[in-house]
Design an enzyme around this catalytic site. Sequence first.
Site, PDB file in Angstrom:
ATOM      1  N   ASP A  50       6.318  -7.151  -7.353  1.00  0.00           N
ATOM      2  CA  ASP A  50       6.202  -7.728  -5.998  1.00  0.00           C
ATOM      3  C   ASP A  50       7.067  -8.984  -5.897  1.00  0.00           C
ATOM      4  OD1 ASP A  50       3.380  -6.594  -4.559  1.00  0.00           O
ATOM      5  OD2 ASP A  50       3.350  -6.542  -6.735  1.00  0.00           O
ATOM      6  N   THR A 121       0.341  -1.925  -4.101  1.00  0.00           N
ATOM      7  CA  THR A 121       0.361  -2.609  -5.404  1.00  0.00           C
ATOM      8  C   THR A 121      -0.778  -2.129  -6.313  1.00  0.00           C
ATOM      9  OG1 THR A 121       1.324  -4.585  -4.414  1.00  0.00           O
ATOM     10  CG2 THR A 121       0.319  -4.860  -6.566  1.00  0.00           C
TER      11      THR A 121
END
Length: 307
Positions: A50, A121
Amino acid sequence: MASPALLMRVVASAYSAAEKAATIVRNVMAAGDLGIVEKTGANDLQTKADRLVQMSICASLAQKFPKVTIIGEEELPNDEVTEELIEDGHCEEILKKTCPAQYTGIKEEELVIWVDPLDGTKEYTEGLLDHVTVLIGIAYGGKAIAGVINQPYYNYEAGPDAVLGRTIWGVVGIGAFGFQLTEAPAGKHIIVTTRSHSSALVNECISALNPDSVIRVGGAGNKVIQLIEGKASAYVFASPGCKKWDTCAPEAILHAVGGKITDIHGNSFQYNKEVKHMNSAGVLAALRNYDYYASRIPNTVKQSLVP
């Protein structure tokens, strides 16, 4: 030949930035140390992927288009971004398309780019790699008008000879590319919804639609892909939780092929830079027959979700 319109240059650059992002996502996973940090809890995670992807996309696009507003999901320190994270290429194919007339006069400072460096995620950390997408949405006048969705692990179960990953892109007024547009089976009501953010309200809303089946997957980008590839007929999420960077790119692609996405009340999303980030009244989307689903959302559900 006239030089391509700004919008087409931004989309072409976003395409290459998303491909670079996919390489970063795969490299972090292959290296084995995901560097997981909990943000607000166990269902709200951030990984090294990320962080690196957001730095890469934001720095690459800011370098080329310095006056564009870029808003990313992750709050990161303004560190110097190393050269190997910068992508300065673009997709030539996109520059060959004609910019829709209503977008030809756009100036840099009128664009807002919403970036979700890694949508899904939680699924990424659990190894559900086909749920994961990289999202770059482009907004003008508060509306999502173009988007890029990369699936770093598309085809990852298709064997060693398959090409890993794909990039889907679209512009409202041109169409969307990189996938085969397919409608869900006629007369079937297949709902796609959240995998890791379920609640009583989310389930009550789905039951009211009397679906033939329910698909639970991670990531807003992934859910909209289920719609445009005909695997699901509606995306229903009666809960806060989705943010503007989750919906901007998928919305542009869905709208480019004639679909519709709103909150549970039927209000469209606004993407100007001052807007609050949370889509507090949930998500309702369909490629076709949006009205069928919108008309069946129970009032009890609507009353529970304040925009």
